[in-house]
Design a protein around this motif. Sequence first.
Motif, short mmCIF file in Angstrom:
data_model
loop_
_atom_site.label_atom_id
_atom_site.label_comp_id
_atom_site.label_asym_id
_atom_site.label_seq_id
_atom_site.Cartn_x
_atom_site.Cartn_y
_atom_site.Cartn_z
N THR A 22 -26.39 -10.65 -48.74
CA THR A 22 -26.10 -9.76 -47.61
C THR A 22 -25.92 -10.59 -46.33
O THR A 22 -26.19 -11.80 -46.30
N ASP A 23 -25.47 -9.90 -45.26
CA ASP A 23 -25.33 -10.58 -43.97
C ASP A 23 -26.67 -11.15 -43.51
O ASP A 23 -26.74 -12.26 -42.96
N TYR A 26 -27.38 -14.31 -45.35
CA TYR A 26 -26.65 -15.48 -44.83
C TYR A 26 -27.30 -16.02 -43.56
O TYR A 26 -27.32 -17.23 -43.31
#
Length: 295
Positions: A22-23, A26
């Motif tokens: 997922t963002d 990251y």
Amino acid sequence: KEAMELKETGLIGFTGEGMVITDEGYKILDFFKDYFDDFVGIKALELKTKEILGIRDVLLVPTDDDQELVLKEIGRTAAEYMQLHLDDIHAIGLTGGSTVFHVVDAISRLPIKADHDKISVVPARGGLGSVSEHQANTLAERLSKKIGGKYETLYMPDFLSEISIEALMNEPGIRKTLNMINNIDFLIFGIGMANVMAQRRSLEEPELVSIKDKGAVSEAFGFYFNQEGQIVYEISTIGISLDTFKGLKHLIGVAGGEEKAEAIVSVCRLNRNLILVTDESTAKRIIEEFKEEKK
């Protein structure tokens, strides 16, 4: 199980093609990438500095504009190393000074597993300077109480005349302490610049000039050394002998600040068993100024 925990924390997700980051995941990866890069960088710097100095090990802390913070980190790192070896120590010697003060201060924040009542702590030299909490006697007492050990004191100035030293050597209590000092198996000491230590001892102007003219860059236990680690000047002091220092298998030298690079290199040539704890910028200065000597 681990995948489900990562999903619950929002770091990964599940799709028809499998797991995806997922963002938020990251962001965490980027954070640890920077951390890992810093870790790898400082480890490489430690190895390079160790190679140039030719000593047992180098432990580095980050450099900061706040020098007091740097000294605290040096103290904490040295304290952690000492704690790991407490079970193998019978007698600890330590000098005074602000950096050694931070080593002892850090011990109180470390979990001591058990009392080490068989360990003796002794001041490696007499009193030097005017700050009482930085005196070797004070620090020896504090350290012994923190680890549950015993301690001895040496209540006299570091810098004395030869006649005074000879007279004091006949005192049973002083002779006993000096004998313990020269039978320590672990030493923690600060690394001093020759000119600073000479002024701290309030030497006369002719002596200050002589020390400078002879190329002294470091001082340890009354001996002033040039860049090659050779004795160029000597004064009468009471405490650990140079022969004892050179013969130690376990010793930690602590120092921070780029201006101490020459002094550090000089002292490291006296005993290759040394563990040096310093900061990154000091290590970089050592590498830059002395890398040619290793070629």
